[in-house]
Design an enzyme around this catalytic site. Structure first.
Site, PDB file in Angstrom:
ATOM      1  N   SER A  93      -8.972  -7.314  -3.420  1.00  0.00           N
ATOM      2  CA  SER A  93      -8.400  -5.952  -2.944  1.00  0.00           C
ATOM      3  C   SER A  93      -7.746  -5.007  -3.785  1.00  0.00           C
ATOM      4  O   SER A  93      -8.348  -5.298  -4.978  1.00  0.00           O
ATOM      5  CB  SER A  93      -7.909  -6.291  -1.459  1.00  0.00           C
ATOM      6  OG  SER A  93      -7.732  -5.177  -1.216  1.00  0.00           O
ATOM      7  N   HIS A 121     -13.509  -4.166  -2.512  1.00  0.00           N
ATOM      8  CA  HIS A 121     -14.024  -4.140  -1.451  1.00  0.00           C
ATOM      9  C   HIS A 121     -12.943  -2.498  -0.655  1.00  0.00           C
ATOM     10  O   HIS A 121     -12.608  -1.788  -1.535  1.00  0.00           O
ATOM     11  CB  HIS A 121     -14.082  -4.599   0.031  1.00  0.00           C
ATOM     12  CG  HIS A 121     -12.239  -5.107   0.157  1.00  0.00           C
ATOM     13  ND1 HIS A 121     -12.684  -6.298   1.651  1.00  0.00           N
ATOM     14  CD2 HIS A 121     -11.212  -4.520  -0.468  1.00  0.00           C
ATOM     15  CE1 HIS A 121     -10.785  -6.523   1.335  1.00  0.00           C
ATOM     16  NE2 HIS A 121     -10.239  -5.652   0.709  1.00  0.00           N
TER      17      HIS A 121
END
Length: 196
Positions: free
Chosen positions: A98, A123
């Protein structure tokens, strides 16, 4: 229990004890080894600013082992990395997920690395909202704005088209170190420190 090792250094004036992070900072090494929140970001930003003021010509190494975290806290680190004069070399040890992966890709071009068994995950931003319909709408617009901003920056740092980033960040996208190199998140997989 949070145990931080201490290092004893012998000098001509006697012994000096450092916590391990302070000792690494002397060698221009910063460790991001936790989820990213405001407190962690303030610590990383402070270390970056200190090292930049101490020697604006010498590279800084940022080792990343983080599951990600707060977008705004991560962007504070990102902006500081771009703001200071020294190049910031990024090295993934373990996991950069992330916002951790976002910061890994934000290192100086040619100086972004991962160790062979590292894992990288990208993501789209996560968020939730509750309250009145208007508040939910405001939160939804904000997260879409942040998603677009992060996708544009990641595209710039990886060389991937924004459309590819949008597709590949739609769900959790895990990569090996080798795949992250092919994707443009890192420049090289390192097996030994002297390869850097």
């Amino acid at each position: 229990m949070n145990l931080i090792p201490t290092v004893i250094e012998q000098t001509s004036r006697g012994e000096r004890a450092y916590d391990i992070y302070s000792r690494l900072l002397k060698d221009r090494i910063i460790i991001l080894g936790s989820p990213i929140d405001d407190q962690v970001a303030n610590s990383i930003v402070s270390q970056l600013l200190f090292l930049a003021a101490e020697d604006p010509e010498k590279d800084i190494s940022l080792y990343i082992n983080s599951p990600g975290g707060s977008i705004t806290a991560g962007l504070a680190i990102y902006d500081t990395m771009q703001f200071i004069k020294p190049d910031v070399s990024t090295i993934c040890i373990g996991m950069a997920a992330s916002m951790g992966a976002f910061l890994l890709a934000a290192g100086a071009k040619g100086k972004r690395f991962a160790l062979p068994n590292s894992e990288i995950m990208i993501h789209q931003p996560l968020g939730g909202a509750q309250g009145q319909a208007t508040e939910i709408e405001i939160a939804a617009k904000r997260i879409l704005f942040l998603r677009d901003k992060l996708n544009r920056i990641l595209a710039e740092n990886t060389g991937q088209p924004v459309e590819v980033i949008e597709r590949d960040t739609d769900r959790d996208n895990f990569m090996t170190a080798q795949k992250a190199q092919e994707y443009g998140i890192i420049d090289r997989v390192l097996t030994r420190i002297d390869e850097k």
